[in-house]
Enzyme design. Structure first.
Site, PDB file in Angstrom:
ATOM      1  CE1 TYR A  65     -20.807  29.385  35.719  1.00 44.28           C
ATOM      2  CE2 TYR A  65     -22.377  27.596  35.933  1.00 44.28           C
ATOM      3  CZ  TYR A  65     -21.121  28.047  35.609  1.00 44.28           C
ATOM      4  OH  TYR A  65     -20.172  27.155  35.154  1.00 44.28           O
ATOM      5  CG  ASP A  66     -21.169  32.557  31.288  1.00 46.18           C
ATOM      6  OD1 ASP A  66     -20.649  33.534  31.844  1.00 46.18           O
ATOM      7  OD2 ASP A  66     -20.794  32.143  30.177  1.00 46.18           O
ATOM      8  CG  LEU A  67     -28.671  35.588  31.155  1.00 45.88           C
ATOM      9  CD1 LEU A  67     -28.910  35.122  29.725  1.00 45.88           C
ATOM     10  CD2 LEU A  67     -29.985  35.579  31.920  1.00 45.88           C
ATOM     11  CB  ILE A  68     -23.149  37.764  29.457  1.00 47.88           C
ATOM     12  CG1 ILE A  68     -22.752  36.795  28.336  1.00 47.88           C
ATOM     13  CG2 ILE A  68     -22.439  37.420  30.766  1.00 47.88           C
ATOM     14  CD1 ILE A  68     -21.259  36.784  28.031  1.00 47.88           C
TER      15      ILE A  68
END
Length: 293
Positions: A192-195
């Site tokens: 959920y923190d794929l940037i």
């Protein structure tokens, strides 16, 4: 020889107080012990994010990265997730000391990330990685069924504590969505923190993910952060709607579910950002929710 970057030490102590100061004081000895244990030779300047340092090393002439970080609820499952993915779309985990927050990783090109790639090219790559990492989840990870309910339960109090910075209608909508979507969440491993800046160029594969933060649930939960990190570029380009559709399509997601979870994520992050003193990201969350609602 390793030395703790001054700004990293300052930030850690400001965030974690006495415990942070003790951790920083012990960090050089921990790095030295890990280098001896894993037969590592330091060969480059230390890099860092907010919670960890990464040190270029060699192990028997193999270039690697020694990562040592602060262990909290957002980072404690990183090594387990990397082990589950086994290098498929992510940096390869070579060794780990979970109790110390230490990992030995393959070395990627830290100077080349998706953040420098035009959105038209970067978004499909990010979307395909989001889908690729959504594998059946092994045991041991937090589940969106609990995380979503916790969000629904705590948003009103956090809203009050932040001075009611967003409309009550939007708050109620986010609470309702989090509470109603969570019980039906899938059982897939989701970063959920794929940037963009956490997707680095590699040799085994063109692009590989680093620094995952994970939950078990719907991959649609992992869309929002890819919107707010480059929102201005999207607004100046083809528009948020076009890029949102591109991301959802490339990740093979359910469009409506992605929209709903994005509302929840933006409200949640909006309030968190205000609580820690962020100024620009809450504005981005407002712009996204204005478009979605």
């Amino acid at each position: 020889m390793f030395s703790v970057p001054e700004d990293f030490a300052t930030y850690t102590i400001a965030r974690a107080g006495k415990e942070g100061r003790e951790w920083i004081a012990n960090l050089p000895a921990l790095v030295a012990r890990l280098c001896k244990q894993w037969n590592l030779v330091i060969e480059g300047a230390t890099m860092h994010g907010g919670l960890s340092v990464t040190i270029p090393v060699h192990q028997h002439k193999r270039p690697c990265i020694l990562k040592v970080g602060w262990v909290d609820s957002s980072t404690e499952h990183e090594a387990l997730a990397l082990k589950a993915w086994n290098g498929k779309g992510v940096v390869q985990l070579l060794d780990v000391e979970p109790a110390e927050g230490a990992m030995l990783l393959e070395r990627l090109d830290s100077n080349r990330s998706l953040n420098a790639i035009p959105l038209e090219e970067a978004l499909p790559i990010a979307g395909s990685l989001l889908r690729r990492l959504a594998i059946p989840a092994p045991a041991g990870f937090p589940h969106l069924k609990e995380v979503g309910l916790h969000i629904a339960e705590t948003l009103p109090q956090r809203w009050e504590q932040c001075g009611q910075p967003l409309p009550r209608r939007l708050l109620d909508r986010a609470c309702h969505l989090a509470g109603s979507l969570a019980p039906f969440a899938d059982n897939l491993l989701v970063n959920y923190d794929l940037i963009f800046e956490d997707v680095l160029a590699g040799k085994r594969e063109p692009w590989l993910v680093v620094d995952p933060k994970v939950v078990v649930g719907d991959p649609e939960y992992g869309v929002a952060q890819l919107l707010w990190v480059r929102l201005e570029a999207m607004q100046e380009g083809k528009g948020l709607a076009t890029y949102f559709d591109t991301l959802v399509s490339s990740a093979q997601l359910d469009l409506e579910l992605a929209r709903l979870w994005t509302v929840v994520r933006c409200v949640d992050y909006w309030l968190w950002g205000l609580s820690v003193g962020l100024t620009e990201d809450p504005k981005r969350c407002k712009a996204i929710t204005d478009w979605l609602i």
